[in-house]
Design an enzyme around this catalytic site. Structure first.
Site, PDB file in Angstrom:
ATOM      1  N   TYR A 137      -3.270  11.336   6.188  1.00 27.61           N
ATOM      2  CA  TYR A 137      -3.621  10.006   6.655  1.00 27.61           C
ATOM      3  C   TYR A 137      -2.609   8.972   6.133  1.00 27.61           C
ATOM      4  O   TYR A 137      -2.249   8.980   4.959  1.00 27.61           O
ATOM      5  CB  TYR A 137      -5.038   9.580   6.172  1.00 27.61           C
ATOM      6  CG  TYR A 137      -5.163   8.094   6.338  1.00 27.61           C
ATOM      7  CD1 TYR A 137      -5.337   7.544   7.607  1.00 27.61           C
ATOM      8  CD2 TYR A 137      -4.949   7.228   5.265  1.00 27.61           C
ATOM      9  CE1 TYR A 137      -5.323   6.186   7.803  1.00 27.61           C
ATOM     10  CE2 TYR A 137      -4.936   5.861   5.448  1.00 27.61           C
ATOM     11  CZ  TYR A 137      -5.125   5.352   6.717  1.00 27.61           C
ATOM     12  OH  TYR A 137      -5.077   4.010   6.912  1.00 27.61           O
ATOM     13  N   HIS A 158      -9.313   6.442   2.947  1.00 28.79           N
ATOM     14  CA  HIS A 158      -9.816   6.647   4.310  1.00 28.79           C
ATOM     15  C   HIS A 158     -11.065   7.517   4.342  1.00 28.79           C
ATOM     16  O   HIS A 158     -11.163   8.465   5.141  1.00 28.79           O
ATOM     17  CB  HIS A 158      -8.703   7.218   5.205  1.00 28.79           C
ATOM     18  CG  HIS A 158      -8.589   6.494   6.506  1.00 28.79           C
ATOM     19  ND1 HIS A 158      -8.879   7.078   7.705  1.00 28.79           N
ATOM     20  CD2 HIS A 158      -8.250   5.228   6.778  1.00 28.79           C
ATOM     21  CE1 HIS A 158      -8.702   6.198   8.678  1.00 28.79           C
ATOM     22  NE2 HIS A 158      -8.324   5.057   8.138  1.00 28.79           N
ATOM     23  N   ASP A 179      -5.211   3.716   0.123  1.00 29.26           N
ATOM     24  CA  ASP A 179      -6.332   3.876   1.056  1.00 29.26           C
ATOM     25  C   ASP A 179      -6.725   5.346   1.116  1.00 29.26           C
ATOM     26  O   ASP A 179      -5.916   6.195   1.515  1.00 29.26           O
ATOM     27  CB  ASP A 179      -5.892   3.381   2.442  1.00 29.26           C
ATOM     28  CG  ASP A 179      -7.035   3.331   3.445  1.00 29.26           C
ATOM     29  OD1 ASP A 179      -8.143   3.803   3.124  1.00 29.26           O
ATOM     30  OD2 ASP A 179      -6.812   2.810   4.557  1.00 29.26           O
ATOM     31  N   ARG A 189     -13.483  -5.835   3.293  1.00 30.70           N
ATOM     32  CA  ARG A 189     -12.380  -5.721   4.268  1.00 30.70           C
ATOM     33  C   ARG A 189     -12.771  -5.997   5.715  1.00 30.70           C
ATOM     34  O   ARG A 189     -11.999  -5.743   6.637  1.00 30.70           O
ATOM     35  CB  ARG A 189     -11.762  -4.315   4.154  1.00 30.70           C
ATOM     36  CG  ARG A 189     -11.024  -4.231   2.882  1.00 30.70           C
ATOM     37  CD  ARG A 189      -9.925  -3.254   2.743  1.00 30.70           C
ATOM     38  NE  ARG A 189      -9.375  -2.592   3.877  1.00 30.70           N
ATOM     39  CZ  ARG A 189      -8.310  -3.013   4.574  1.00 30.70           C
ATOM     40  NH1 ARG A 189      -7.716  -4.145   4.258  1.00 30.70           N
ATOM     41  NH2 ARG A 189      -7.853  -2.296   5.586  1.00 30.70           N
ATOM     42  N   TRP A 212     -12.304  11.344   9.275  1.00 31.29           N
ATOM     43  CA  TRP A 212     -10.882  11.059   9.444  1.00 31.29           C
ATOM     44  C   TRP A 212     -10.529   9.840   8.598  1.00 31.29           C
ATOM     45  O   TRP A 212     -11.268   8.874   8.529  1.00 31.29           O
ATOM     46  CB  TRP A 212     -10.515  10.762  10.910  1.00 31.29           C
ATOM     47  CG  TRP A 212      -9.071  10.367  10.985  1.00 31.29           C
ATOM     48  CD1 TRP A 212      -7.985  11.163  10.763  1.00 31.29           C
ATOM     49  CD2 TRP A 212      -8.549   9.062  11.268  1.00 31.29           C
ATOM     50  NE1 TRP A 212      -6.827  10.431  10.888  1.00 31.29           N
ATOM     51  CE2 TRP A 212      -7.151   9.132  11.190  1.00 31.29           C
ATOM     52  CE3 TRP A 212      -9.153   7.824  11.563  1.00 31.29           C
ATOM     53  CZ2 TRP A 212      -6.316   8.028  11.393  1.00 31.29           C
ATOM     54  CZ3 TRP A 212      -8.331   6.738  11.770  1.00 31.29           C
ATOM     55  CH2 TRP A 212      -6.919   6.837  11.687  1.00 31.29           C
ATOM     56  N   ARG A 246       0.857  -1.184   0.000  1.00 32.73           N
ATOM     57  CA  ARG A 246       0.000   0.000   0.000  1.00 32.73           C
ATOM     58  C   ARG A 246       0.892   1.233   0.000  1.00 32.73           C
ATOM     59  O   ARG A 246       1.850   1.294   0.779  1.00 32.73           O
ATOM     60  CB  ARG A 246      -0.880  -0.031   1.256  1.00 32.73           C
ATOM     61  CG  ARG A 246      -1.887   1.074   1.341  1.00 32.73           C
ATOM     62  CD  ARG A 246      -2.644   1.029   2.665  1.00 32.73           C
ATOM     63  NE  ARG A 246      -2.060   1.961   3.611  1.00 32.73           N
ATOM     64  CZ  ARG A 246      -2.709   2.461   4.675  1.00 32.73           C
ATOM     65  NH1 ARG A 246      -3.952   2.085   4.933  1.00 32.73           N
ATOM     66  NH2 ARG A 246      -2.126   3.304   5.498  1.00 32.73           N
ATOM     67  N   GLU A 306      -9.023   1.750  -1.705  1.00 33.71           N
ATOM     68  CA  GLU A 306      -9.758   1.398  -0.474  1.00 33.71           C
ATOM     69  C   GLU A 306     -10.521   2.581   0.102  1.00 33.71           C
ATOM     70  O   GLU A 306      -9.996   3.707   0.131  1.00 33.71           O
ATOM     71  CB  GLU A 306      -8.722   0.902   0.537  1.00 33.71           C
ATOM     72  CG  GLU A 306      -9.281   0.596   1.898  1.00 33.71           C
ATOM     73  CD  GLU A 306      -8.168   0.147   2.850  1.00 33.71           C
ATOM     74  OE1 GLU A 306      -7.125  -0.352   2.374  1.00 33.71           O
ATOM     75  OE2 GLU A 306      -8.347   0.315   4.061  1.00 33.71           O
ATOM     76  N   GLU A 351      -4.128  -7.683   4.959  1.00 32.36           N
ATOM     77  CA  GLU A 351      -3.256  -6.592   5.412  1.00 32.36           C
ATOM     78  C   GLU A 351      -2.416  -7.093   6.589  1.00 32.36           C
ATOM     79  O   GLU A 351      -2.912  -7.807   7.460  1.00 32.36           O
ATOM     80  CB  GLU A 351      -4.119  -5.408   5.860  1.00 32.36           C
ATOM     81  CG  GLU A 351      -3.318  -4.207   6.335  1.00 32.36           C
ATOM     82  CD  GLU A 351      -4.231  -3.046   6.745  1.00 32.36           C
ATOM     83  OE1 GLU A 351      -5.442  -3.261   6.916  1.00 32.36           O
ATOM     84  OE2 GLU A 351      -3.709  -1.927   6.882  1.00 32.36           O
ATOM     85  N   GLU A 388     -13.514  -2.022   6.476  1.00 32.98           N
ATOM     86  CA  GLU A 388     -12.804  -2.266   7.740  1.00 32.98           C
ATOM     87  C   GLU A 388     -13.620  -1.787   8.942  1.00 32.98           C
ATOM     88  O   GLU A 388     -13.436  -2.284  10.046  1.00 32.98           O
ATOM     89  CB  GLU A 388     -11.407  -1.643   7.729  1.00 32.98           C
ATOM     90  CG  GLU A 388     -11.397  -0.133   7.723  1.00 32.98           C
ATOM     91  CD  GLU A 388      -9.999   0.456   7.638  1.00 32.98           C
ATOM     92  OE1 GLU A 388      -9.168  -0.076   6.899  1.00 32.98           O
ATOM     93  OE2 GLU A 388      -9.761   1.466   8.315  1.00 32.98           O
TER      94      GLU A 388
HETATM   95  O1  KDG Z   1      -7.951   1.857  14.018  1.00 35.83           O
HETATM   96  C1  KDG Z   1      -8.014   2.409  12.755  1.00 35.83           C
HETATM   97  C2  KDG Z   1      -6.921   1.886  11.876  1.00 35.83           C
HETATM   98  O2  KDG Z   1      -6.800   0.502  11.978  1.00 35.83           O
HETATM   99  C3  KDG Z   1      -7.170   2.280  10.446  1.00 35.83           C
HETATM  100  O3  KDG Z   1      -7.061   3.649  10.333  1.00 35.83           O
HETATM  101  C4  KDG Z   1      -6.167   1.601   9.533  1.00 35.83           C
HETATM  102  O4  KDG Z   1      -7.301   2.316   7.553  1.00 35.83           O
HETATM  103  C5  KDG Z   1      -6.554   1.551   8.108  1.00 35.83           C
HETATM  104  C6  KDG Z   1      -5.977   0.434   7.350  1.00 35.83           C
HETATM  105  O5  KDG Z   1      -6.348   0.298   6.191  1.00 35.83           O
HETATM  106  O6  KDG Z   1      -5.170  -0.291   7.906  1.00 35.83           O
HETATM  107 MG    MG Z   2      -8.036   1.412   5.713  1.00 36.67          MG
END
Ligand code: KDG
Ligand code: MG
Length: 415
Positions: free
Chosen positions: A172, A225, A223, A296, A415, A160, A249, A352, A275
């Site tokens: 991020y 986010h 990612d 995920r 975030w 990644r 992602e 991951e 996630e």
């Molecule tokens: O607790 C939050 C994190 O695990 C997250 O921000 C990590 O986005 C993340 C990732 O893809 O690992």
């Molecule tokens: Mg993530």
């Protein structure tokens, strides 16, 4: 069940307790004990919910554990249904993390009783190992690529990439830690700044440079986010098509699963999400509509192995593969559970894998190991992870929050 049916020997749950420890970061672990004397056994479940650890600890201690004592640990499905349907208040990250911890611990106990590594009980291995990806991140494109080269040298075949965005003080995924990923950085939430207009042009530049430097014989991921709107995500997906990402992602927040329909209409870049999902209902429309390519959800936040198998089975019908979350805040207990699960399902995609600190590894001795870009859970009975309780007790809980995010005009954003 009729009383005339022969009964298998029960594994009675005699005790259960929550262990909170902070060997570098907070982890919550459930330990369930069964039997007595020579027949005694125990299982472990991860119950870590980043930044909300004590809520899950309380849910387990105050509400779940009293209902477990005296039950037969073999009845994993019935206990899952009891905790899910029986609570009346269903779903949500705290509830589903607590249920996941119970479920993991019960599978650990059952596999130990069978004398098998858990993946054998789940149907046996479908592959020789679990391919993983790590995070290469840097303040600049050059630094990110240098990190990616380091991951290549360690044997990773999927990486990644996250780079700093010019004009933003923090971004991020860009952290000081290179092998770990630890965003929970303050006793109160840090406030970050975000600008989509600064971010969007920076990502294709990163991947153009990465392909030039790393070539095509490596899978690259990114990612977002949850920071874009659907149409912005669609444009990013299209702009990244020349660089053939393995997945893009969390390009948008997914409370509204229909967001992904718009993105899908505009790009062939593969999409991953989930996630933060905690049940099959969070991903049902995404999967059935074939709006994503990778789901995920992972063991600890989506109701345990029992529920994740259900999600994976649904996904398999629609050619959606798994891509379990595996950042550093998921404990070695969860990582082991994910590896047994990954090894046993037909539609595994990618796992991951952000490593834990040596302090964490010492608290949670484990049988899983990394070689040549793959993890294997090992062949110890159960999950193959233990907890060193005297050592865990030396690391008391420390409050730590995930950051929050504001636009440059001060508005709160994801975030
Ligand atoms: O607790 C939050 C994190 O695990 C997250 O921000 C990590 O986005 C993340 C990732 O893809 O690992
Ligand atoms: Mg993530």
């Amino acid at each position: 069940m009729s009383d005339t049916q022969p009964k298998a020997a029960a594994l009675t749950i005699t005790a259960a307790r929550v262990i909170v420890t902070c060997p570098g970061r907070n982890f919550v672990t459930l330990k369930i004990e069964t039997g007595t004397g020579a027949g005694a056994s125990y299982g472990l479940g991860d119950a870590t919910l980043n930044g909300r650890e004590l809520s899950v600890a309380s849910y387990l201690t105050d509400h779940i554990i009293p209902t477990l004592i005296g039950r037969d640990a073999h009845q994993i499905e019935d206990i899952w249904q009891y905790l899910y349907r029986g609570a009346y208040w269903r779903r949500g990250p705290v509830t589903m993390t607590a249920i996941a911890a119970v479920d993991m611990a019960l599978w650990d106990i059952k596999a130990k009783a069978a004398g098998m590594p858990l993946y054998q009980l789940l149907g046996g291995a479908c592959r020789t190992g679990v391919r993983v990806y790590g995070h290469a991140n840097g303040e600049s494109i050059e630094e990110t690529i240098a990190e990616a080269q380091r991951y290549r040298q360690m044997g990773y075949t999927a990486i990644r990439l996250q780079a700093g965005v010019p004009g933003l003080p923090t971004t991020y995924g860009v952290s000081r830690d290179k092998m770990y990923y630890e965003p929970a950085d303050g006793a109160l939430p840090t406030e970050n700044r975000w600008s989509t207009s600064k971010y969007l042009p920076s990502v294709p530049k990163l991947f153009e440079a990465a392909r030039a430097a790393l070539g095509w014989d490596v899978d690259l991921l990114h990612d977002v986010h949850h920071r874009l709107t659907p149409i912005e995500a669609a444009r990013l997906g299209r702009d990244l098509e020349p660089y053939r990402l393995f997945w893009l992602e969390d390009s948008v927040a997914a409370e509204n699963q229909a967001n992904f329909r718009l993105i899908r209409q505009h790009t062939t870049t593969p999409l991953a999400v989930g996630e933060v999902f905690n049940s099959i209902w969070d991903c049902k429309d995404l999967i059935e509509g074939q709006l994503i390519d990778y789901i995920r959800t992972t063991v600890v936040h989506a109701g345990g192995i029992t529920h994740l198998r259900r999600i994976a089975s649904l996904a398999d019908l629609y050619a959606v593969k798994t891509g379990c979350h595996g950042a550093t805040d998921l404990s070695p207990v969860c990582m082991a559970a994910a590896l047994h699960f990954n090894l046993s399902i037909p539609n595994f995609g990618l796992q991951e894998y952000m490593r834990h600190t040596s302090e964490t590894d010492a608290v949670f001795p484990h049988a899983y190991s990394f070689a040549n870009g793959f993890l294997h859970p090992g062949n110890e009975p159960g999950l193959g992870v233990d907890i060193d309780e005297p050592l865990a007790a030396k690391y008391p809980y420390k409050r730590a929050y995930l950051p929050v995010n504001r636009l440059e005009d001060g508005s709160m954003t994801n975030w």
